[in-house]
Design an enzyme around this catalytic site. Structure first.
Site, short mmCIF file in Angstrom:
data_model
loop_
_atom_site.label_atom_id
_atom_site.label_comp_id
_atom_site.label_asym_id
_atom_site.label_seq_id
_atom_site.Cartn_x
_atom_site.Cartn_y
_atom_site.Cartn_z
N GLU A 131 0.82 -1.21 0.00
CA GLU A 131 0.00 0.00 0.00
C GLU A 131 0.86 1.26 0.00
OE1 GLU A 131 -3.01 0.05 3.03
OE2 GLU A 131 -3.48 2.18 2.75
N GLU A 149 2.09 11.07 11.23
CA GLU A 149 2.73 10.92 12.54
C GLU A 149 3.19 9.47 12.72
OE1 GLU A 149 -0.30 12.42 12.09
OE2 GLU A 149 0.58 14.43 12.18
C1 FAD Z 1 -9.78 9.28 2.92
C2 FAD Z 1 -9.50 8.12 3.79
C3 FAD Z 1 -9.71 6.85 3.30
C4 FAD Z 1 -9.48 5.74 4.09
N1 FAD Z 1 -9.73 4.51 3.59
C5 FAD Z 1 -9.61 3.44 4.39
C6 FAD Z 1 -9.97 2.16 3.93
O1 FAD Z 1 -10.38 1.98 2.79
N2 FAD Z 1 -9.87 1.12 4.77
C7 FAD Z 1 -9.41 1.26 6.03
O2 FAD Z 1 -9.32 0.28 6.74
N3 FAD Z 1 -9.03 2.46 6.51
C8 FAD Z 1 -9.15 3.54 5.73
N4 FAD Z 1 -8.79 4.77 6.20
C9 FAD Z 1 -8.44 4.88 7.60
C10 FAD Z 1 -7.02 5.28 7.93
O3 FAD Z 1 -6.14 4.25 7.70
C11 FAD Z 1 -7.05 5.73 9.40
O4 FAD Z 1 -7.85 6.88 9.47
C12 FAD Z 1 -5.69 6.01 9.93
O5 FAD Z 1 -4.93 4.85 10.04
C13 FAD Z 1 -5.77 6.72 11.31
O6 FAD Z 1 -6.58 6.05 12.20
P1 FAD Z 1 -7.72 6.84 13.00
O7 FAD Z 1 -8.58 7.49 11.99
O8 FAD Z 1 -8.35 5.91 13.94
O9 FAD Z 1 -6.97 7.98 13.79
P2 FAD Z 1 -6.23 7.82 15.18
O10 FAD Z 1 -5.37 6.63 15.14
O11 FAD Z 1 -7.22 7.91 16.27
O12 FAD Z 1 -5.33 9.10 15.16
C14 FAD Z 1 -5.72 10.39 15.67
C15 FAD Z 1 -4.48 11.27 15.68
O13 FAD Z 1 -3.53 10.71 16.60
C16 FAD Z 1 -2.29 10.48 15.97
N5 FAD Z 1 -1.67 9.28 16.49
C17 FAD Z 1 -2.25 8.07 16.69
N6 FAD Z 1 -1.35 7.20 17.14
C18 FAD Z 1 -0.18 7.85 17.24
C19 FAD Z 1 1.12 7.48 17.64
N7 FAD Z 1 1.42 6.24 18.01
N8 FAD Z 1 2.08 8.41 17.58
C20 FAD Z 1 1.79 9.68 17.18
N9 FAD Z 1 0.59 10.08 16.81
C21 FAD Z 1 -0.38 9.17 16.82
C22 FAD Z 1 -2.63 10.33 14.49
O14 FAD Z 1 -1.52 10.64 13.66
C23 FAD Z 1 -3.77 11.31 14.32
O15 FAD Z 1 -3.24 12.59 14.09
C24 FAD Z 1 -9.01 5.90 5.41
C25 FAD Z 1 -8.77 7.18 5.90
C26 FAD Z 1 -9.01 8.28 5.10
C27 FAD Z 1 -8.76 9.65 5.66
#
Ligand code: FAD
Lengths: 374, 404
Positions: free
Chosen positions: B253, B388
């Site tokens: 990916e 991040e």
């Molecule tokens: C347009 C779009 C399409 C997507 N499509 C898919 C899809 O098809 N299938 C799928 O499964 N997922 C998909 N995603 C999901 C994407 O992979 C997740 O949104 C992403 O991995 C972040 O997870 P979260 O949204 O739970 O945010 P969180 O993990 O809750 O993060 C919130 C904030 O905390 C920060 N953070 C979290 N952990 C840490 C750490 N250890 N150190 C520092 N900072 C941290 C993050 O960088 C972020 O700024 C998509 C996302 C978007 C925006």
């Protein structure tokens, strides 16, 4: 050049690959940090044995044609030697001597080239005297002068930041002559008033030369008709090699940071596990990778007209900034130890300021680029 | 052309052939806004348009060119596919909508799948007949993917799925999903309870609900699982071995390893478009491009954009990647996505007070597409692992720094 469809391609020759490997190993052996610190303290400007070894490896003549005793390669190959030297903060007259040879190749008369280039390939030290007290990066805004009377040139003025002048067999100085920039050869015996400068990068041996009272024969002038082009060439060559030093230096600074982040603990955790330190260190790495890509593209394109100049200026801009950032963070990430003379971070920071101050910082080169590209 | 390395002359011929084909076959303006990436396909008309486009390219022999013939690929050298992909970007053609299939599910199946799985799935991925989506993120666990909790409970030779996945791009159109689910909730190590499945989407118990994205359009979805039953043959890798499969998927990916079918998956902005904007935007009664501060900022973007192209070139020279071999490949996504976000943001600031218009207003510059594009740029700084998290990964795997 703004055409997104032309993909720039870096070429890397077998010679470059071999030289990079040899130089990387050589620098690891000969320039450990303890040795660099010893060189800072040392009375003599240069380790003669080391210099002879470098001459023996053929490094002084890499970009000198075979007819003058060199290897007939290009500055792209010199880059692969200078980059690891930068990583180890090696202070040798290699860059100064290479640039002086480039000046001779660009504008020297046949007699000058035949006299000096073979000597340089064998280990003579040469250096350029381009800067002046004004601190202007323009190589053609000159206060120093040469005046002709009969067969003699009388020199006047002050040149600054002349690397390794005390050990140099030959100095090539820029002066204003009949209203135009000129380059003139000054031999060791003709220098009468040189002062060691106190410079921020203590690995460098830098001198101020008073030209007043020096007279040289008119035959010491390099070809006037080629001087303007030669100065442009020297500027680009200097920027290319300084970029190589700065890229290597950035890698060195990153290694200093990473080593500490992996071994120092606070609050029962390695400090490298804190993202406030980890993430900027990654940013330093990304900046180094970008600068290194620009460096080897500039090496690929060197001398290729406007595209070559663009590539060199981009390399200088990115590498100067990359080293400034990495070395600045290196001090901060060592805490109180970072504030000490003992910590290697300051060595890299000093080198970084030197690299920005010589031949233009990032903003200077971006300003030049904007006139070329926008 | 044989599978042996093509000669430079053959490559040049092919380049011309491809350029001509795309020039002749490029789709007409559909008359509605297209999404900017596979993560934002919101309407049926967008979807069908993009699916037909991919199908056409595949049928012309320009997709999956380096994949094995027996599964519908071209069996040709990768260099040819790379030429096609570059030409698509160059001509600013619409992207390949089945990206999840083409660029990560597909290579994963080719690498780890059974013969049956390869035969069943690969041809439909290429032709776009079978759209794939990705069920990794959950409402409570995104970055912490290893903590995924969607239950897959074994019942004989079936698994019963319960829970929910979120941000499912293409979920509404997908025939299949790559799914990371918890088959054992009682392991000491959270990673060991995970398994990886290739599941059908059109089965009882799976419901897909569209989510409105920040631009005001639809794009991704939430997927609900209520006693959905799948066969154990949907497993890829071992039961309990899902984490390793997920990591392999993420490497595809993020482009950290090769093997993708080809084609681009998003529309990127180019600095030359921003330079053009700076010529029409005004500052103090003059074109913005005459402002020295703006010139300096433009130059920074120009240099950065070239850095990325040069990183690509240097990445192919082994001797210039000795000390940290994975560095360039692992940082491409982070560098590229953050660059796009900042470039779009800068394009807005150039517009002066007009930066405050949005899509639909007649005075919005270029129809407000820069505003939309800035918002959409976050798809790549968040999706696929946030910037991040990418910093963490690079710090830990490339520089060897201790885990956060
Ligand atoms: C347009 C779009 C399409 C997507 N499509 C898919 C899809 O098809 N299938 C799928 O499964 N997922 C998909 N995603 C999901 C994407 O992979 C997740 O949104 C992403 O991995 C972040 O997870 P979260 O949204 O739970 O945010 P969180 O993990 O809750 O993060 C919130 C904030 O905390 C920060 N953070 C979290 N952990 C840490 C750490 N250890 N150190 C520092 N900072 C941290 C993050 O960088 C972020 O700024 C998509 C996302 C978007 C925006």
């Amino acid at each position: 050049m703004l055409d997104s469809n032309k993909k720039p391609t870096i070429l890397f020759s077998d010679e470059q690959e071999q030289l990079l490997e040899v130089a990387t190993n050589f620098c690891r052996d000969r320039f450990p940090m303890s040795e660099t610190r010893k060189r800072i303290e040392a009375k003599e400007d240069l380790s003669k044995a080391l210099w002879d070894e470098m001459a023996g490896l053929g490094w002084l003549g890499i970009a000198v044609p075979e007819e003058f005793g060199g290897s007939g390669l290009t500055l792209a190959e010199v880059v692969t030697v200078v980059e690891p030297m930068g990583e180890h903060l090696a202070g040798t007259p290699l860059v100064a001597t290479t640039l002086a040879a480039q000046a001779l190749l660009a504008a020297g008369t046949s007699a000058q080239k035949e006299t000096w280039l073979p000597k340089i390939c064998e280990g003579a030290i040469a250096t350029l005297a381009l800067s002046e007290p004004s601190g202007d990066w323009s190589l053609t805004s000159l206060e120093a002068t040469a005046t002709k009377s009969g067969d003699t040139l009388t020199l006047k003025g002050t040149k600054t930041f002349v690397s390794d002048a005390a050990s140099a067999d030959l100095v090539i100085a820029s002066v204003s002559y009949e209203g135009k920039a000129a380059l003139v050869l000054i031999e060791k015996t003709q220098l009468n008033n040189i002062t060691r400068e106190i410079v921020i990068d203590e690995t460098r041996r830098s001198y101020r030369i008073e030209l007043d009272g020096i007279t040289v024969p008119a035959s010491a002038l390099l070809d006037i008709s080629k001087t303007e082009a030669a100065l442009a060439h020297i500027e680009q060559a200097a920027c290319l090699l300084l970029s190589a030093e700065a890229c290597g230096g950035t890698n060195g600074a990153i290694n200093v940071i990473v080593e500490y982040l992996k071994t120092r603990k606070q609050f029962e955790r390695y400090i490298g596990s804190y993202q406030a330190l980890k993430h900027p260190t990654v940013d330093a790495l990304l900046a180094m990778e970008a600068a290194r890509s620009h460096l080897y593209y500039a090496a690929t394109m060197f001398g290729e007209g406007i595209e070559g100049e663009i590539a060199v200026r981009m390399a200088k801009a990115t590498s100067s900034s990359a080293l400034a950032f990495a070395s600045d963070r290196a001090i901060q990430f060592h805490g109180g130890f970072g504030f000490t003379y003992d910590c290697d971070a300051q060595l890299y920071r000093r080198r970084g300021i030197w690299c920005e101050a010589q031949f233009g910082d990032a903003a200077h080169h971006r300003a030049k680029l904007s006139d070329m590209l926008l | 052309m044989s599978t042996s390395a093509p000669s430079p002359a053959e490559l040049d011929d092919f380049r011309r052939e491809v350029a001509d084909w795309f020039t002749a076959n490029k789709p007409k303006d559909p008359g509605f806004l297209l999404p900017q990436s596979f993560m934002e396909v919101g309407t049926d008309e967008q979807f069908y348009f993009l699916r037909d486009w991919q199908k056409k390219i595949y049928e012309a022999g320009y997709l999956g060119m380096a994949w094995p013939k027996e599964y519908g690929g071209g069996g040709k050298p990768q260099a040819l596919q790379d030429i096609v992909t570059r030409e698509m970007v160059k001509q600013k053609l619409p992207f390949m909508t089945n990206t999840i299939g083409l660029n990560w599910a597909g290579p994963l199946i080719l690498n780890m799948g059974t013969e049956e799985q390869k035969k069943a799935y690969i041809p439909g991925i290429l032709s776009a007949d079978d759209i794939w989506c990705q069920g990794f993120s959950e409402p409570d666990h995104g970055s912490d993917l290893g903590n995924a909790q969607l239950k897959a409970t074994r019942d004989g030779n079936e698994f019963v799925l319960n829970g929910s996945k979120i941000w499912t791009s293409l979920g509404r159109h997908a025939k299949y999903m790559i799914l990371l689910a918890r088959t054992n909730p009682n392991t000491n190590n959270k990673y060991e309870g995970l398994s990886f499945f290739l599941i059908p989407m059109q089965i009882p118990g799976i419901e897909v609900q569209p989510i409105k994205k920040l631009t005001g359009e639809y794009g991704f979805n939430q997927t609900f699982f209520t006693d959905a039953r799948i066969s154990e043959s949907c497993l890829i890798g071992k039961e309990g071995g899902g984490w390793a499969v997920a990591m392999a998927t993420l490497a595809f990916e993020r482009g950290a390893v090769g093997g993708q079918a080809g084609g681009h998956s998003m529309m990127s902005k180019h600095v030359s478009e921003v330079v053009a904007l700076a010529k029409v935007a005004r500052r103090n009664g003059k074109p913005a491009i005459e402002d020295p501060v703006i010139r300096d900022q433009l130059l920074q973007f120009i240099i950065e954009e070239r850095s990325q192209a040069l990183n690509g070139s240097r990445g192919r020279i082994k001797a210039l990647n000795q000390e940290r071999p994975g560095s360039l490949a692992m940082s491409g996504k982070l560098v590229g996505s953050e660059y796009q976000r900042r470039l779009n943001q800068f394009a807005l600031s150039l517009q002066g007070s007009n930066a405050a218009y949005y899509v639909g207003d007649p005075l919005a510059y270029e129809g407000g597409l820069w505003q939309r594009s800035y918002f959409n740029a976050f798809s790549a700084t968040i999706g696929g692992g946030t910037s991040e998290v990418q910093h963490n990964i690079i710090g830990e795997r490339v520089l060897g720094l201790p885990k956060s």
